[in-house]
Motif scaffolding. Sequence first.
Motif, short mmCIF file in Angstrom:
data_model
loop_
_atom_site.label_atom_id
_atom_site.label_comp_id
_atom_site.label_asym_id
_atom_site.label_seq_id
_atom_site.Cartn_x
_atom_site.Cartn_y
_atom_site.Cartn_z
N GLN A 135 -3.33 -1.66 2.98
CA GLN A 135 -4.18 -0.55 2.63
C GLN A 135 -4.34 0.39 3.90
OE1 GLN A 135 -7.77 -2.80 1.68
NE2 GLN A 135 -6.97 -3.15 -0.46
N ILE A 136 -4.06 0.07 5.08
CA ILE A 136 -4.16 1.17 6.11
C ILE A 136 -2.95 1.93 5.77
CG2 ILE A 136 -4.27 1.57 8.33
CD1 ILE A 136 -5.87 -1.10 8.75
N LEU A 137 -1.65 1.32 5.44
CA LEU A 137 -0.38 1.80 5.97
C LEU A 137 0.05 2.96 4.56
CD1 LEU A 137 1.89 -0.66 7.46
CD2 LEU A 137 0.89 1.31 8.40
N GLU A 138 -0.50 2.24 3.18
CA GLU A 138 0.06 2.89 2.01
C GLU A 138 -0.46 4.52 1.97
OE1 GLU A 138 -1.94 1.35 -1.45
OE2 GLU A 138 -0.47 2.21 -2.67
N PRO A 139 -1.48 5.03 2.33
CA PRO A 139 -1.50 6.46 2.47
C PRO A 139 -0.46 7.27 3.25
CG PRO A 139 -3.82 5.49 2.82
CD PRO A 139 -2.64 4.48 3.03
N SER A 160 8.68 -3.18 -9.84
CA SER A 160 8.68 -4.35 -9.15
C SER A 160 7.13 -4.77 -8.39
CB SER A 160 9.83 -4.42 -7.92
OG SER A 160 9.37 -3.39 -7.03
N ARG A 161 6.40 -3.65 -8.75
CA ARG A 161 5.18 -3.59 -8.03
C ARG A 161 4.86 -3.75 -6.72
NH1 ARG A 161 1.47 -2.98 -11.80
NH2 ARG A 161 1.66 -3.95 -13.90
N SER A 162 6.18 -3.03 -6.13
CA SER A 162 5.77 -2.90 -4.62
C SER A 162 4.85 -1.88 -4.09
CB SER A 162 7.38 -2.36 -4.23
OG SER A 162 7.57 -1.85 -2.93
N VAL A 163 4.26 -2.28 -3.00
CA VAL A 163 3.33 -1.60 -2.30
C VAL A 163 3.99 -0.22 -1.56
CG1 VAL A 163 0.82 -1.31 -0.92
CG2 VAL A 163 1.65 -3.27 -2.45
N ALA A 164 4.80 -0.83 -0.78
CA ALA A 164 5.25 0.35 0.19
C ALA A 164 6.06 1.43 -0.54
CB ALA A 164 6.02 -0.56 1.20
N PRO A 204 -5.87 -9.39 8.02
CA PRO A 204 -5.07 -9.84 7.08
C PRO A 204 -3.83 -8.75 6.49
CG PRO A 204 -7.24 -10.03 6.67
CD PRO A 204 -7.09 -9.23 7.78
N PRO A 205 -2.74 -9.43 6.03
CA PRO A 205 -1.72 -8.20 5.58
C PRO A 205 -2.12 -7.49 4.35
CG PRO A 205 -0.83 -10.62 5.69
CD PRO A 205 -2.38 -10.77 6.00
#
Length: 185
Positions: free
Chosen positions: A12-16, A171-175, A6-7
Amino acid sequence: MPHLIPPEEYLQILEPLAAPLPARTLSVADAAGLVLAEDVQARVGSPAFTNSAMDGFACRRAEVEVAFDTKDGEQSGTARMPVSADVPAGSAAGELAEGTVARIMTGAPVPDGADAIIPVEDTNIPAGPVELPDEIEVSAVPAPGAHIRRAGRSWRPASPWPSPASASRRSRSVASSPRESARFP
Protein backbone atom coordinates in the motif's frame (compact mmCIF):
# COMPACT_ATOMS: atom_id res chain seq x y z
CA MET A 1 14.96 -5.30 16.61
CA PRO A 2 13.77 -3.18 13.66
CA HIS A 3 10.06 -2.59 13.18
CA LEU A 4 8.70 -4.94 10.47
CA ILE A 5 5.50 -4.21 8.58
CA PRO A 6 3.27 -6.80 6.92
CA PRO A 7 3.68 -7.22 3.11
CA GLU A 8 0.14 -5.92 2.42
CA GLU A 9 0.87 -2.67 4.26
CA TYR A 10 4.23 -2.34 2.45
CA LEU A 11 2.49 -2.74 -0.94
CA GLN A 12 0.00 0.00 0.00
CA ILE A 13 2.92 2.33 0.65
CA LEU A 14 4.66 1.42 -2.63
CA GLU A 15 1.65 1.36 -4.98
CA PRO A 16 1.30 5.18 -5.38
CA LEU A 17 5.04 5.41 -6.08
CA ALA A 18 4.87 2.85 -8.90
CA ALA A 19 2.12 4.54 -10.92
CA PRO A 20 2.72 4.41 -14.70
CA LEU A 21 3.81 7.55 -16.48
CA PRO A 22 1.33 9.22 -18.87
CA ALA A 23 0.85 7.53 -22.23
CA ARG A 24 2.07 9.07 -25.49
CA THR A 25 1.14 8.22 -29.07
CA LEU A 26 4.23 7.16 -31.04
CA SER A 27 5.18 5.28 -34.16
CA VAL A 28 6.41 1.74 -33.60
CA ALA A 29 9.91 2.82 -34.67
CA ASP A 30 10.02 5.44 -31.88
CA ALA A 31 8.65 3.14 -29.17
CA ALA A 32 11.70 0.92 -28.55
CA GLY A 33 12.02 0.15 -24.84
CA LEU A 34 8.49 1.28 -23.99
CA VAL A 35 5.42 -0.75 -23.04
CA LEU A 36 1.90 -0.62 -24.46
CA ALA A 37 -0.49 1.73 -22.67
CA GLU A 38 -3.56 -0.03 -24.04
CA ASP A 39 -4.42 -3.14 -26.02
CA VAL A 40 -3.80 -3.02 -29.77
CA GLN A 41 -5.24 -5.19 -32.51
CA ALA A 42 -3.29 -6.90 -35.26
CA ARG A 43 -4.06 -5.48 -38.69
CA VAL A 44 -2.92 -8.63 -40.50
CA GLY A 45 -2.57 -12.25 -39.52
CA SER A 46 0.70 -14.07 -39.10
CA PRO A 47 1.77 -15.82 -41.08
CA ALA A 48 0.05 -13.82 -43.78
CA PHE A 49 -0.22 -16.90 -46.03
CA THR A 50 0.02 -20.67 -45.62
CA ASN A 51 3.70 -21.57 -45.97
CA SER A 52 6.25 -24.32 -45.56
CA ALA A 53 7.96 -24.69 -42.19
CA MET A 54 10.95 -26.43 -43.79
CA ASP A 55 12.75 -27.24 -47.01
CA GLY A 56 11.29 -30.26 -48.75
CA PHE A 57 8.57 -31.25 -51.19
CA ALA A 58 4.92 -30.18 -51.07
CA CYS A 59 2.62 -33.12 -51.72
CA ARG A 60 -0.84 -34.57 -51.55
CA ARG A 61 -0.28 -37.01 -48.71
CA ALA A 62 -2.74 -39.60 -50.04
CA GLU A 63 -0.88 -39.73 -53.39
CA VAL A 64 2.43 -40.40 -51.60
CA GLU A 65 0.80 -43.09 -49.49
CA VAL A 66 -0.55 -44.83 -52.62
CA ALA A 67 2.88 -44.66 -54.28
CA PHE A 68 4.43 -46.84 -51.56
CA ASP A 69 4.55 -50.61 -51.92
CA THR A 70 2.50 -52.19 -49.17
CA LYS A 71 2.72 -55.70 -47.76
CA ASP A 72 0.07 -56.75 -45.25
CA GLY A 73 -0.82 -53.08 -44.71
CA GLU A 74 2.79 -52.15 -43.83
CA GLN A 75 4.82 -49.52 -45.71
CA SER A 76 7.92 -50.97 -47.30
CA GLY A 77 10.62 -49.58 -49.55
CA THR A 78 10.37 -46.11 -50.99
CA ALA A 79 7.90 -44.23 -53.14
CA ARG A 80 8.93 -42.55 -56.38
CA MET A 81 7.22 -39.24 -57.10
CA PRO A 82 7.67 -36.98 -60.13
CA VAL A 83 8.61 -33.34 -59.41
CA SER A 84 6.42 -30.81 -61.22
CA ALA A 85 7.48 -27.44 -59.83
CA ASP A 86 9.96 -25.45 -57.79
CA VAL A 87 8.54 -23.06 -55.16
CA PRO A 88 11.25 -20.79 -53.70
CA ALA A 89 10.46 -18.37 -50.87
CA GLY A 90 9.03 -15.14 -52.24
CA SER A 91 7.37 -16.77 -55.24
CA ALA A 92 3.73 -17.43 -56.09
CA ALA A 93 2.74 -21.02 -55.37
CA GLY A 94 0.13 -21.92 -58.00
CA GLU A 95 -1.54 -25.33 -58.13
CA LEU A 96 0.18 -28.65 -57.37
CA ALA A 97 -0.15 -30.94 -60.42
CA GLU A 98 -1.90 -34.21 -59.59
CA GLY A 99 0.34 -37.18 -58.83
CA THR A 100 3.43 -35.00 -58.33
CA VAL A 101 5.38 -33.15 -55.68
CA ALA A 102 6.81 -29.61 -55.78
CA ARG A 103 10.17 -28.68 -54.29
CA ILE A 104 9.53 -26.00 -51.68
CA MET A 105 11.74 -23.83 -49.51
CA THR A 106 11.15 -22.74 -45.92
CA GLY A 107 8.73 -19.80 -45.88
CA ALA A 108 7.50 -20.38 -49.44
CA PRO A 109 3.75 -20.43 -50.07
CA VAL A 110 2.26 -23.93 -50.12
CA PRO A 111 0.80 -24.77 -53.56
CA ASP A 112 -2.97 -25.18 -53.77
CA GLY A 113 -3.87 -28.84 -53.36
CA ALA A 114 -0.82 -29.73 -51.22
CA ASP A 115 -1.63 -30.92 -47.69
CA ALA A 116 1.80 -31.88 -46.30
CA ILE A 117 5.51 -31.23 -46.73
CA ILE A 118 7.97 -34.10 -47.13
CA PRO A 119 11.22 -32.99 -45.45
CA VAL A 120 14.19 -33.10 -47.82
CA GLU A 121 15.80 -35.45 -45.27
CA ASP A 122 13.08 -38.02 -46.05
CA THR A 123 14.08 -38.10 -49.74
CA ASN A 124 17.09 -39.14 -51.79
CA ILE A 125 17.87 -35.48 -52.56
CA PRO A 126 20.73 -33.84 -50.65
CA ALA A 127 20.03 -30.69 -48.65
CA GLY A 128 21.28 -27.43 -50.13
CA PRO A 129 21.34 -26.00 -53.63
CA VAL A 130 20.87 -28.72 -56.24
CA GLU A 131 19.29 -28.85 -59.69
CA LEU A 132 15.53 -29.46 -59.67
CA PRO A 133 15.18 -33.24 -59.96
CA ASP A 134 12.70 -34.90 -62.33
CA GLU A 135 11.79 -37.44 -59.66
CA ILE A 136 12.42 -38.12 -55.96
CA GLU A 137 12.40 -41.20 -53.77
CA VAL A 138 10.44 -40.73 -50.56
CA SER A 139 11.33 -42.83 -47.51
CA ALA A 140 8.34 -41.95 -45.28
CA VAL A 141 4.75 -40.79 -45.69
CA PRO A 142 4.38 -37.39 -44.00
CA ALA A 143 1.80 -36.91 -41.28
CA PRO A 144 -1.37 -34.99 -42.25
CA GLY A 145 -0.53 -31.27 -42.37
CA ALA A 146 3.15 -31.98 -41.67
CA HIS A 147 5.43 -28.92 -41.72
CA ILE A 148 2.73 -26.53 -42.93
CA ARG A 149 2.19 -23.21 -41.11
CA ARG A 150 -1.41 -22.16 -41.77
CA ALA A 151 -2.23 -18.52 -42.45
CA GLY A 152 -3.15 -16.76 -39.20
CA ARG A 153 -1.82 -19.58 -37.02
CA SER A 154 0.22 -17.28 -34.76
CA TRP A 155 -2.47 -14.58 -34.72
CA ARG A 156 -5.43 -13.54 -36.83
CA PRO A 157 -6.38 -10.06 -38.02
CA ALA A 158 -8.01 -8.09 -35.18
CA SER A 159 -6.42 -10.37 -32.55
CA PRO A 160 -5.72 -8.32 -29.42
CA TRP A 161 -2.20 -7.83 -28.14
CA PRO A 162 -2.68 -7.03 -24.46
CA SER A 163 -0.85 -4.19 -22.82
CA PRO A 164 0.96 -4.79 -19.52
CA ALA A 165 -1.72 -2.68 -17.83
CA SER A 166 -4.59 -4.87 -19.05
CA ALA A 167 -2.56 -8.02 -18.36
CA SER A 168 -1.96 -6.91 -14.78
CA ARG A 169 -5.68 -6.10 -14.38
CA ARG A 170 -6.46 -9.63 -15.55
CA SER A 171 -3.94 -11.18 -13.15
CA ARG A 172 -4.88 -8.78 -10.30
CA SER A 173 -1.26 -7.73 -9.88
CA VAL A 174 -0.75 -4.82 -7.48
CA ALA A 175 2.64 -3.65 -8.72
CA SER A 176 2.86 -1.52 -11.87
CA SER A 177 5.87 -0.65 -13.97
CA PRO A 178 7.03 2.97 -13.76
CA ARG A 179 8.22 2.64 -17.36
CA GLU A 180 6.87 5.06 -19.89
CA SER A 181 4.05 3.70 -22.03
CA ALA A 182 3.05 4.32 -25.62
CA ARG A 183 0.01 4.25 -27.89
CA PHE A 184 0.37 3.49 -31.60
CA PRO A 185 -1.49 5.48 -34.25
